[in-house]
Design a protein around this motif. Structure first.
Motif, mmCIF file in Angstrom:
data_model
loop_
_atom_site.group_PDB
_atom_site.id
_atom_site.type_symbol
_atom_site.label_atom_id
_atom_site.label_comp_id
_atom_site.label_asym_id
_atom_site.label_seq_id
_atom_site.Cartn_x
_atom_site.Cartn_y
_atom_site.Cartn_z
ATOM 1 N N ASN A 7 -7.655 99.921 -24.967
ATOM 2 C CA ASN A 7 -7.250 100.218 -25.464
ATOM 3 C C ASN A 7 -6.824 99.254 -27.337
ATOM 4 O O ASN A 7 -5.881 99.060 -27.820
ATOM 5 N N GLY A 8 -8.417 98.991 -27.197
ATOM 6 C CA GLY A 8 -8.100 98.102 -28.876
ATOM 7 C C GLY A 8 -8.646 96.515 -28.813
ATOM 8 O O GLY A 8 -8.151 96.978 -28.030
ATOM 9 N N THR A 9 -8.568 95.839 -29.803
ATOM 10 C CA THR A 9 -9.579 94.680 -30.343
ATOM 11 C C THR A 9 -8.580 94.161 -30.566
ATOM 12 O O THR A 9 -8.310 95.228 -32.107
ATOM 13 N N PRO A 10 -8.148 92.734 -31.170
ATOM 14 C CA PRO A 10 -8.659 91.989 -30.273
ATOM 15 C C PRO A 10 -7.979 91.874 -28.677
ATOM 16 O O PRO A 10 -6.687 92.277 -28.376
ATOM 17 N N ALA A 11 -8.091 91.688 -27.435
ATOM 18 C CA ALA A 11 -7.238 91.423 -26.108
ATOM 19 C C ALA A 11 -6.412 89.654 -26.842
ATOM 20 O O ALA A 11 -6.888 89.205 -26.812
ATOM 21 N N GLN A 12 -5.033 90.485 -25.438
ATOM 22 C CA GLN A 12 -4.529 88.774 -25.867
ATOM 23 C C GLN A 12 -3.521 87.859 -24.526
ATOM 24 O O GLN A 12 -3.525 87.603 -24.529
ATOM 25 N N GLN A 13 -3.887 89.381 -23.366
ATOM 26 C CA GLN A 13 -3.269 88.752 -22.316
ATOM 27 C C GLN A 13 -4.171 89.467 -20.921
ATOM 28 O O GLN A 13 -5.223 90.204 -21.620
ATOM 29 N N LEU A 14 -4.392 88.214 -19.753
ATOM 30 C CA LEU A 14 -5.397 88.183 -18.152
ATOM 31 C C LEU A 14 -3.929 87.549 -17.993
ATOM 32 O O LEU A 14 -4.147 86.894 -17.795
ATOM 33 N N GLY A 15 -4.358 88.312 -16.832
ATOM 34 C CA GLY A 15 -3.062 88.700 -15.173
ATOM 35 C C GLY A 15 -3.734 89.153 -14.120
ATOM 36 O O GLY A 15 -4.941 90.154 -14.245
ATOM 37 N N PHE A 16 -2.930 89.149 -13.121
ATOM 38 C CA PHE A 16 -3.418 89.598 -11.553
ATOM 39 C C PHE A 16 -1.781 89.918 -11.275
ATOM 40 O O PHE A 16 -0.803 88.942 -10.967
ATOM 41 N N PHE A 17 -2.033 91.269 -10.862
ATOM 42 C CA PHE A 17 -0.337 91.966 -9.753
ATOM 43 C C PHE A 17 -0.364 91.486 -9.054
ATOM 44 O O PHE A 17 -1.545 91.939 -8.122
ATOM 45 N N LEU A 18 0.241 91.259 -8.002
ATOM 46 C CA LEU A 18 0.151 91.553 -6.705
ATOM 47 C C LEU A 18 1.582 92.143 -5.821
ATOM 48 O O LEU A 18 2.309 92.068 -6.796
#
Length: 424
Positions: free
Chosen positions: A393-404
């Motif tokens: 959905n676009g660039t640049p990216a700002q977040q990276l995570g893991f959902f439980l």
């Protein structure tokens, strides 16, 4: 009178026994010789060149859906000519002992280990066997093949060659200047040299035996990822070579999010609960002291992750993989990898709504290496897509995570991450 009756009974019995005995021998299709056994030669029936660790390579279509899976064999399996005389043998190959008076054989050993053979496949002049994988090959050995028959014993000079260096387990798929990696497998005692195949940089052997090899990686390299090129001794061939199918990543030449006990490239903690972020203890990296801690409260629908608000992480077609190590908690879980520019954003993307490239299986209590292939932002994808569209959905990216995703009966979970990087 009684004595003659006894003889009258014994004589037919001996005749019947003699006939039965002959039939047992004839049932093999031949009558074993009664002389001392001899061996004239050993011949190859088939001979395969074996790959090292089996690796599956997956081919994707333009939408990131798996279209074909193949086995990558750097040393393709091949078969030599039948009936080739040899004084050496490779584990798993089939051979024929040629000689005389071999039909009554009761035992075959190589380097002191008993070898199974099927008598119905041979005859009085041959024994056919497959060289088992448990035959000792690390020198010194007796290097003998021994056949015992009902009428004697014969030995013959026969050397079992070491297998190509075969990796079964690694301490790390990542490395950096002067870091160490431990390989577990077989055939390492015969290794005389190792290089990074992509750049020919020398890799130092710190210690070795046949099952364990400790390596020190180059002090400097331009490589991003590479298999290892092993040089080893196989019989008279002191320059035999084989490639590992395991691929190793140089994190000195990667875009790192977490590396050497700290966040890199302006990334930091962006978790929903604590304790979180870089914490002392539980490192995976060689020589490390810290890792990223992620806390998931029981029953919660929780995202734990990291952010780079500025200068952020723009799309670059050179990046091919996202890689990281993750240590599981008390139970097995499947995490959903999320990001602000990914489908579903940085939030609660349920397992049922995630696509294949987002789902990360995390076994309890152990470190697991994860390597996810990336795709271009414009690539169309579906729930079956195994490529990670991190910039969808676009660039640049700002977040990276893991959902439980929380479920009834969950317990408080703590997981750890280390060596998080994008690999070119």
């Amino acid at each position: 009178m009684k004595l003659s009756k006894i003889y009258y009974w014994i004589l037919p019995a001996l005749v019947v026994f003699s006939i039965v005995s002959c039939k047992k021998q004839d049932s093999l299709g031949y009558t074993p010789g009664t002389g001392v056994p001899t061996i004239n030669s050993v011949k190859t029936i088939n001979k395969y060149v074996l790959d090292t660790v089996v690796q599956t390579t997956t081919t994707y279509n333009s939408s990131g859906v798996v279209s074909m899976t193949t086995d990558t064999n750097f040393n393709h399996k091949s078969v030599t000519a039948f009936d080739s005389t040899t004084a050496t043998g490779n584990l798993g190959n089939m051979y024929m002992i040629v000689g005389a008076n071999l039909g009554s054989a009761t035992k075959l050993t190589i380097n002191g280990v008993t070898v199974y053979y099927n008598r119905s496949l041979g005859n009085d002049n041959s024994i056919i066997f497959t060289l088992p994988t448990n035959i000792p090959y690390v020198q010194p050995q007796s290097n003998t093949l021994e056949v015992t028959t009902l009428h004697g014993k014969v030995t013959y000079a026969f050397t079992t060659l070491p297998p190509p260096p075969t990796i079964l387990q690694v301490s790390d798929f990542d490395f950096w200047a002067n870091s160490q990696i431990t390989l577990v497998g077989k055939g390492f005692a015969s290794v005389s040299g190792i290089k990074l195949n992509t750049t020919s940089d020398d890799v130092t052997i710190v210690s070795q035996n046949d099952s364990t090899l400790v390596l020190q990686m180059p002090a400097a390299s331009t490589v991003t990822e590479s298999p290892l090129l092993f040089t080893y001794t196989s019989g008279e061939n002191t320059g035999a070579q084989t490639l590992s199918t395991a691929i190793f990543n140089d994190l000195d030449n990667a875009y790192n999010i977490y590396f050497k006990d700290s966040f890199q490239n302006s990334w930091g903690d962006n978790s929903w609960s604590g304790p979180s972020g870089s914490q002392p203890g539980n490192p995976h990296a060689f020589g490390g002291t810290s890792s990223i801690q992620a806390s998931y409260p029981a029953g919660a629908w929780q995202v734990e992750g990291w952010a780079n608000w500025y200068p952020s992480f723009p799309y670059d077609a050179a990046y091919k993989y996202l890689t990281f190590w993750v240590k599981g908690g008390k139970a097995d879980h499947t995490l959903v990898l999320v990001g602000d520019k990914m489908a579903g954003g940085y939030g609660q993307v349920q397992n049922a709504n995630a696509y294949a490239g987002q789902l990360v299986k995390v076994p309890a209590g152990v470190w697991t290496f994860v390597k996810i292939p990336l795709t271009a932002p414009s690539t169309a994808y579906s729930k079956e897509s195994t490529l990670l569209n991190y910039w969808a959905n676009g660039t640049p990216a700002q977040q990276l995570g893991f959902f439980l995703q929380g479920m009834s009966g969950d317990v408080n979970e703590t997981m750890y991450f280390d060596e998080v990087a994008f690999i070119k």
